[in-house]
Design a protein around this motif. Structure first.
Motif, mmCIF file in Angstrom:
data_model
loop_
_atom_site.group_PDB
_atom_site.id
_atom_site.type_symbol
_atom_site.label_atom_id
_atom_site.label_comp_id
_atom_site.label_asym_id
_atom_site.label_seq_id
_atom_site.Cartn_x
_atom_site.Cartn_y
_atom_site.Cartn_z
ATOM 1 N N THR A 179 23.733 -10.888 33.500
ATOM 2 C CA THR A 179 23.732 -12.314 33.194
ATOM 3 C C THR A 179 22.294 -12.778 33.042
ATOM 4 O OG1 THR A 179 25.746 -12.688 34.480
ATOM 5 C CG2 THR A 179 24.393 -14.599 34.001
ATOM 6 N N LEU A 180 22.028 -13.486 31.942
ATOM 7 C CA LEU A 180 20.708 -14.081 31.730
ATOM 8 C C LEU A 180 20.820 -15.591 31.883
ATOM 9 C CD1 LEU A 180 17.709 -14.037 30.805
ATOM 10 C CD2 LEU A 180 18.564 -14.197 28.447
ATOM 11 N N ASP A 181 20.082 -16.149 32.839
ATOM 12 C CA ASP A 181 19.985 -17.595 32.996
ATOM 13 C C ASP A 181 18.991 -18.105 31.960
ATOM 14 O OD1 ASP A 181 19.010 -20.200 33.872
ATOM 15 O OD2 ASP A 181 20.066 -19.833 35.748
ATOM 16 N N LEU A 182 19.452 -18.895 31.020
ATOM 17 C CA LEU A 182 18.592 -19.335 29.924
ATOM 18 C C LEU A 182 17.526 -20.327 30.374
ATOM 19 C CD1 LEU A 182 21.291 -19.724 27.135
ATOM 20 C CD2 LEU A 182 19.508 -17.980 27.274
ATOM 21 N N ASN A 183 17.712 -20.932 31.520
ATOM 22 C CA ASN A 183 16.714 -21.873 32.028
ATOM 23 C C ASN A 183 15.584 -21.165 32.759
ATOM 24 O OD1 ASN A 183 18.091 -24.266 31.117
ATOM 25 N ND2 ASN A 183 19.547 -23.964 32.787
ATOM 26 N N THR A 184 15.933 -20.197 33.588
ATOM 27 C CA THR A 184 14.926 -19.518 34.408
ATOM 28 C C THR A 184 14.498 -18.184 33.826
ATOM 29 O OG1 THR A 184 16.599 -18.370 35.744
ATOM 30 C CG2 THR A 184 15.925 -20.589 36.454
ATOM 31 N N LYS A 185 15.256 -17.677 32.831
ATOM 32 C CA LYS A 185 15.038 -16.351 32.222
ATOM 33 C C LYS A 185 15.228 -15.212 33.224
ATOM 34 C CE LYS A 185 13.825 -18.036 28.166
ATOM 35 N NZ LYS A 185 13.824 -19.470 28.457
ATOM 36 N N SER A 186 15.986 -15.460 34.278
ATOM 37 C CA SER A 186 16.252 -14.425 35.268
ATOM 38 C C SER A 186 17.495 -13.635 34.888
ATOM 39 C CB SER A 186 16.427 -15.040 36.654
ATOM 40 O OG SER A 186 17.514 -15.942 36.670
ATOM 41 N N LEU A 187 17.464 -12.334 35.174
ATOM 42 C CA LEU A 187 18.560 -11.425 34.863
ATOM 43 C C LEU A 187 19.227 -10.963 36.146
ATOM 44 C CD1 LEU A 187 16.712 -9.384 32.131
ATOM 45 C CD2 LEU A 187 18.933 -10.475 31.744
ATOM 46 N N THR A 188 20.555 -10.982 36.161
ATOM 47 C CA THR A 188 21.328 -10.548 37.314
ATOM 48 C C THR A 188 22.360 -9.526 36.869
ATOM 49 O OG1 THR A 188 21.102 -12.725 38.343
ATOM 50 C CG2 THR A 188 22.804 -11.277 39.222
ATOM 51 N N THR A 189 22.408 -8.381 37.521
ATOM 52 C CA THR A 189 23.371 -7.346 37.163
ATOM 53 C C THR A 189 24.752 -7.691 37.697
ATOM 54 O OG1 THR A 189 21.685 -5.607 37.110
ATOM 55 C CG2 THR A 189 23.964 -4.900 37.395
ATOM 56 N N VAL A 190 25.741 -7.657 36.795
ATOM 57 C CA VAL A 190 27.129 -7.905 37.172
ATOM 58 C C VAL A 190 27.832 -6.589 37.461
ATOM 59 C CG1 VAL A 190 29.347 -8.862 36.412
ATOM 60 C CG2 VAL A 190 27.208 -10.006 35.790
ATOM 61 N N ALA A 191 27.633 -5.607 36.574
ATOM 62 C CA ALA A 191 28.238 -4.286 36.740
ATOM 63 C C ALA A 191 27.381 -3.261 36.024
ATOM 64 C CB ALA A 191 29.661 -4.264 36.186
ATOM 65 N N ASP A 192 27.386 -2.039 36.546
ATOM 66 C CA ASP A 192 26.624 -0.965 35.896
ATOM 67 C C ASP A 192 27.477 0.294 35.843
ATOM 68 O OD1 ASP A 192 26.590 -0.100 38.509
ATOM 69 O OD2 ASP A 192 24.462 -0.502 38.841
ATOM 70 N N GLY A 193 26.841 1.418 35.579
ATOM 71 C CA GLY A 193 27.572 2.673 35.505
ATOM 72 C C GLY A 193 28.171 2.967 34.139
ATOM 73 N N MET A 194 27.706 2.246 33.113
ATOM 74 C CA MET A 194 28.144 2.514 31.742
ATOM 75 C C MET A 194 27.005 3.202 30.995
ATOM 76 S SD MET A 194 30.054 -1.156 31.195
ATOM 77 C CE MET A 194 28.859 -2.022 32.218
ATOM 78 N N ALA A 195 27.341 3.956 29.958
ATOM 79 C CA ALA A 195 26.308 4.727 29.276
ATOM 80 C C ALA A 195 25.577 3.912 28.213
ATOM 81 C CB ALA A 195 26.918 5.980 28.654
ATOM 82 N N ASN A 196 26.331 3.224 27.375
ATOM 83 C CA ASN A 196 25.727 2.531 26.231
ATOM 84 C C ASN A 196 26.526 1.256 25.950
ATOM 85 O OD1 ASN A 196 24.541 1.733 23.829
ATOM 86 N ND2 ASN A 196 24.549 3.777 22.926
ATOM 87 N N THR A 197 26.289 0.228 26.741
ATOM 88 C CA THR A 197 27.053 -1.017 26.613
ATOM 89 C C THR A 197 26.881 -1.609 25.222
ATOM 90 O OG1 THR A 197 25.178 -2.125 27.676
ATOM 91 C CG2 THR A 197 27.071 -1.631 29.051
ATOM 92 N N ASP A 198 27.999 -1.995 24.629
ATOM 93 C CA ASP A 198 27.976 -2.476 23.248
ATOM 94 C C ASP A 198 28.613 -3.860 23.154
ATOM 95 O OD1 ASP A 198 27.992 -2.760 20.472
ATOM 96 O OD2 ASP A 198 28.371 -0.641 20.129
ATOM 97 N N GLY A 199 29.910 -3.936 22.873
ATOM 98 C CA GLY A 199 30.557 -5.225 22.717
ATOM 99 C C GLY A 199 30.904 -5.888 24.041
ATOM 100 N N ILE A 200 30.784 -7.222 24.078
ATOM 101 C CA ILE A 200 31.158 -8.021 25.245
ATOM 102 C C ILE A 200 32.010 -9.181 24.747
ATOM 103 C CG2 ILE A 200 30.355 -9.338 27.253
ATOM 104 C CD1 ILE A 200 27.564 -8.054 26.727
ATOM 105 N N VAL A 201 33.238 -9.304 25.250
ATOM 106 C CA VAL A 201 34.107 -10.409 24.854
ATOM 107 C C VAL A 201 34.771 -10.993 26.094
ATOM 108 C CG1 VAL A 201 34.562 -9.615 22.503
ATOM 109 C CG2 VAL A 201 36.001 -8.796 24.376
#
Length: 279
Positions: free
Chosen positions: A191-213
């Motif tokens: 997740t990218l907070d557009l106000n603070t530009k901070s990034l927070t990991t929601v989930a990992d363990g994927m090889a090559n993340t592509d589409g998000i819906v």
């Protein structure tokens, strides 16, 4: 909670585990598509499909956009052509925004012709995914140059750049203040907070993340280009829904048609779309 029945004590326990999600194959297109990288629902009866038709960074003009019906029929294979290697798409009113290696192209949906283009800043660009928020603000990822772009009121600018983006691919605007970002280098949904530009990991363990819906209720469907699909809950719980890696079937930039419960997967090298019903 427990319930006394006769002389016996019967324990009743409520489970908080998420209900398993199943995918049931509904249809697949013929193989006339050419390296389909992404699919986008127009909100009515049409799926736009971006076809690379060549190498993913070639400036060869062979790329094109197709129109496919919701039941899997290729209705107009080359609705618009002359693109290089089109990938991510976003739609707002009468404009279809498409990344095209080093540029973003706005295509008029009534004519199929390009209205305007915006070039990436600097060399070595690889513009990849597109998302548009409810106000028409467009966000674009650059997977090679570690950049995110923003197009607002036709003003094109670098929103953010740096190694902390970890080769961003999939992007999804959530409200006005948040972007979901698929970081391919670390295989994570963040997740990218557009106000603070901070990034927070929601989930990992994927090889090559592509589409998000969006999957509803703050949950997401996420594709791993290598051939996996995941459901990721708002709390980060990850469920693998599909794994076609053994059959060498990719899962590129997906789409979810909520009213039909259809999850649609571009198979890239297999030259077709496959639709699954979510159960």
């Amino acid at each position: 909670m427990s319930l006394l029945v006769g002389a016996g004590l019967v324990a009743l326990r409520s489970s908080t585990a998420p209900k398993p999600i199943k995918l049931v194959k509904v249809w697949e297109t013929d193989t006339t598509l050419r390296t389909p990288e992404s699919v986008l629902y127009d909100g009515h009866n049409t799926l736009y499909v971006a076809n690379i038709d060549g190498k993913s960074d070639s400036l060869d003009g062979s790329g094109f956009i197709s129109k496919v019906s919701l039941d899997g029929k290729v209705e107009n294979l080359r609705w618009t052509s002359g693109l290089n290697a089109p990938k991510g798409m976003g739609l707002f009113k009468k404009r279809l925004y498409v990344t095209d290696v080093y540029r973003l192209v706005a295509i008029n949906t009534e004519t199929g012709q390009a209205d305007k283009t915006w070039d990436a800043v600097g060399k070595g660009a690889f513009l990849n995914d597109v998302t548009v928020d409810k106000d028409g603000i467009v966000y674009v990822s650059d997977s090679r140059a570690d950049k995110l772009y923003r197009l607002k009121d036709d003003k094109w600018e670098v929103l953010m750049e740096g190694e902390q983006l970890n080769k961003p691919n999939g992007v999804l605007a959530v409200g006005k203040d948040k972007l979901m970002v698929g970081s391919t280098k670390i295989g994570a949904l963040r997740t990218l907070d557009l106000n603070t530009k901070s990034l927070t990991t929601v989930a990992d363990g994927m090889a090559n993340t592509d589409g998000i819906v969006p999957a509803g209720k703050g949950n997401y469907f996420v594709s791993d280009w290598n051939g996996q699909l995941f459901h990721i809950s708002s709390d980060g719980t990850k469920q693998q829904l599909l794994d076609t890696r053994a059959d060498k079937v990719n899962a590129a930039d997906i789409e979810y048609v909520a009213k039909k419960k259809l999850l649609i997967v571009p198979t890239f090298f297999k030259n077709k779309l496959i639709a699954y019903r979510v159960e």
